[in-house]
Every structure is written in C-alpha cells, then in structure tokens.
Enzyme design. Structure first.
Site, PDB file in Angstrom:
ATOM      1  N   ASP A 106      10.372 -45.550 -46.036  1.00  0.00           N
ATOM      2  CA  ASP A 106      10.047 -44.667 -44.902  1.00  0.00           C
ATOM      3  C   ASP A 106      11.210 -44.528 -43.922  1.00  0.00           C
ATOM      4  O   ASP A 106      11.432 -43.447 -43.362  1.00  0.00           O
ATOM      5  CB  ASP A 106       8.760 -45.111 -44.199  1.00  0.00           C
ATOM      6  N   ASP A 130       6.987 -51.458 -51.491  1.00  0.00           N
ATOM      7  CA  ASP A 130       5.885 -51.654 -50.537  1.00  0.00           C
ATOM      8  C   ASP A 130       4.671 -50.741 -50.753  1.00  0.00           C
ATOM      9  O   ASP A 130       3.584 -51.041 -50.279  1.00  0.00           O
ATOM     10  CB  ASP A 130       6.387 -51.452 -49.096  1.00  0.00           C
TER      11      ASP A 130
END
Ligand code: ADP
Ligand code: F6P
Length: 322
Positions: A106, A130
């Site tokens: 991200d 993740d």
C-alpha cells in the site's frame, strides 16, 4: 497502435515471493508487444538515483521460481517529498519512458498514485505477503507466506502433542490479520488473534484450560503482529490460567523461499494484464483479481480504502476450532 512505447518496472517496500515472477511477466509481455522495457533498481530509491537499465528476454530468465526480487527493493524516505517524486518522474521522462509498473504494497501504491499525478502512466501490482490491499482477493506472496506458516505449525504440533503443551505463533501482516486468519483456519488453530477483532484474554485462557481438561493434547494460538507480540500474549495467558505457552516468532522466514504455483500464476497474470492495459491507454490503476477475474481499479481509490475483514472466514475458523 500502443498508447505507450517504453515502460519501466520496479519493486518497492517489503519484498514478497512472486515479485520475480511479476517482473518476468511485465518484461516478457512488454517485449512480446513490441515495447522497450526498463528496470529500476531498488524501488523509488533507484528512480531518484536514475538507477535504470534496459531489459531483454534473457534478463528475466531463471527467476520465476526464486523468492526475493532481482530488482531489489527499498523503503525510500526521499520519495515521500514532492522534490523526490518530481526527480523520479523527470528521470523516467528524460529516457522517454512513459509508463511505469510498480510492484509493492500500500505504501508503494501511494508513491505510484503521486507519480500518476505528475503525468507518468502508472499501474500497480499488489506485491506483499500481508494481503492488506483492497480490490483484489489476493496479493502476490500471500499464498506462499501462509504455506510457510502452516508448515511451521505442522512441525510445532508434533512437539506440542508430545508434551501436551500450548504454542503461541506470532505472524506478520502489519495492521492486517489475513495471514493469521488463513493460516489459522488451514492449521486448525484454537484461537486466532487479529487486529480487526477485539478479544478478551481471560476467555482465551479459560478456553485453553477447558480444552486440555476435555482431552485436547495441544493448543495453538495464532497472533497477528498488529495485535501485540506473542510474548505479551503468553505472559497474559500465564497470569490468567497458570499455563506457560511456548512462543514462536516466524518473522522474515515468512517472506522468503520459492513462491507457490498460485503466487507464480497470479503474478504472471497480473504482470501481463498491467502491460496490456497500458498499451490500451489505461493508467493510474491498481491491478487485482476478484473472483478469478482480472480487474483494474483507480489507484487513488485503492490507497484511500481499507480492505474489508473477512468475517465469514473468521467465524468459520471459530466454529471449527471447538
Ligand atoms: P509497502 O509498499 O510494502 O507497503 P512501504 O509502506 O514501506 O512498503 O512503502 C514503500 C515506499 O513507498 C516508501 O519507502 C516510500 O518510498 C513510498 N511511499 C510510501 N508512502 C508514500 C506516500 N504517501 N507518498 C509517496 N511515496 C510513498
Ligand atoms: O509488509 C510486509 C511486512 O513483512 C509486514 O508484514 C511487516 O510488518 C513488515 O513488512 C516488516 O518490515 P521490515 O522488512 O522492514 O522488517
């Protein structure tokens, strides 16, 4: 007629298994479609340092099966500044590179979204263990990381059962509990502690004691690093029920090793998809797979959206861990 003539690819943030397969797919797909393709070394750091080289078919040979990333990766503070981002964009432009594929998590997507605002045609590929990125069912590396955790728990079960002990296994995931959730369900953990769901440690401790009293010969608690450390959970359990669980912290082992076939296939599909979208004139998108279908979602929307927690899977894991 292609909307781009020359593109670059980089890997950024924490590495993940399958990043190499994604780089290979981007390079080979670009060459297949008659584009020039470049690789940026060390993520955004390489963009700022102009550490960019041209790739050919052989540059990505013998890497589909390798963990890590041949392009190396970095966390680059300088790129958080407007000056750093402008320098990166200028370095691409001066070589005539008009498209960029960013493979990362991200944070890397936020960098890509900034570059797209500076006029670089960017595409993001979800490269992180993740599984914390929205608008894709899976990120590249997650499947391999979960397999590593499940394999470790299989081994721990043997020794736990011999000693009739409890184990606490701390796994990665940053603020996201998906690694703990999937590995917990797949390995039959009694308790899965994730940052998304509040829990009562006294209830966890009572359940553990009751399970042993009712004939269970081992007990596994999976704790996601976003909750707290495994050691902290162990201390609290002991305070509640007197049992002394053994703690295993899997750490960066979860990020290494050969990618599973699922991660290689996901990376290959996404890498090729990103290139084809750039050729068709699309940009500022994050690529993903939803229900098996390739999708491209506005990258600005992706970076401002929280991935929803998979409550259905969490409840399933709870029901089956009696
Ligand atoms: P990941 O991509 O695995 O989430 P990081 O969060 O460390 O890893 O992000 C990787 C890199 O992306 C950072 O080191 C930084 O260079 C860049 N980055 C992160 N956040 C931003 C942001 N808000 N603006 C520009 N670049 C960013
Ligand atoms: O984002 C991947 C990840 O492994 C997280 O699960 C973890 O919190 C973090 O990176 C660890 O970062 P580093 O590699 O800098 O120790």
């Amino acid at each position: 007629m292609s909307a781009v003539k020359s593109i670059a690819v980089l890997t950024s943030g924490g590495d993940s298994q399958g990043m190499n397969a994604a780089v290979r797919a981007v390079v080979r797909s670009a060459l297949y479609n008659g584009l020039e393709v470049y690789a940026v070394q060390r993520g955004y750091q390489g963009l700022i340092n102009d550490d960019i080289r041209q790739m050919d078919l052989r540059s990505v040979g013998d890497i589909i099966q390798r963990g890590g990333t041949i392009l190396q990766t970095a966390r680059c503070k300088e790129f958080l500044t407007e000056e750093g981002q402008q320098l990166g964009a200028d370095n691409l432009r001066k070589r005539g590179i008009d498209g960029l594929v960013v493979i990362g998590g991200d944070g890397s997507y936020k960098g890509a979204s900034k570059l797209s605002k500076l006029g670089i045609k960017t595409m993001g590929l979800p490269g992180t263990i993740d599984n914390d990125i929205p608008f894709t069912d899976f990120t590249i590396g997650f499947d391999t990381a979960v397999s590593i955790v499940v394999d470790a728990i299989n081994k721990l079960r043997d020794t736990m059962t011999s000693h009739e002990r409890s184990s606490i296994v701390e796994v990665m995931g940053r603020h996201c509990g998906e690694i703990a959730l999937y590995a917990g369900l797949a390995s039959g953990a009694e308790t899965i502690l994730v940052p998304e769901i509040p829990f009562n440690i006294a209830e966890v401790a009572t359940r553990m004691k009751d399970n042993f009293a009712h004939g269970k010969r081992h007990s596994i608690i999976l704790v996601s690093e976003g909750v707290c450390s495994g050691e902290q959970i162990a201390t609290q359990i002991t305070e509640c029920n007197g049992i002394e669980p053994r703690v295993t912290v899997l750490g960066h082992i979860q990020r290494g090793g050969a990618p599973t076939h699922n991660d290689r296939i996901l990376a290959s599909r996404l890498g090729d998809f990103a290139v084809r979208r750039l050729i068709e004139g699309d940009s500022s998108k994050a690529c993903g797979v939803l229900k098996g279908e390739l999708v491209a979602t506005d990258i600005h929307q992706v970076v401002s959206t929280q991935r929803p927690f998979n409550m259905e899977m969490y409840e399933l894991a709870l029901r089956l861990s009696q």
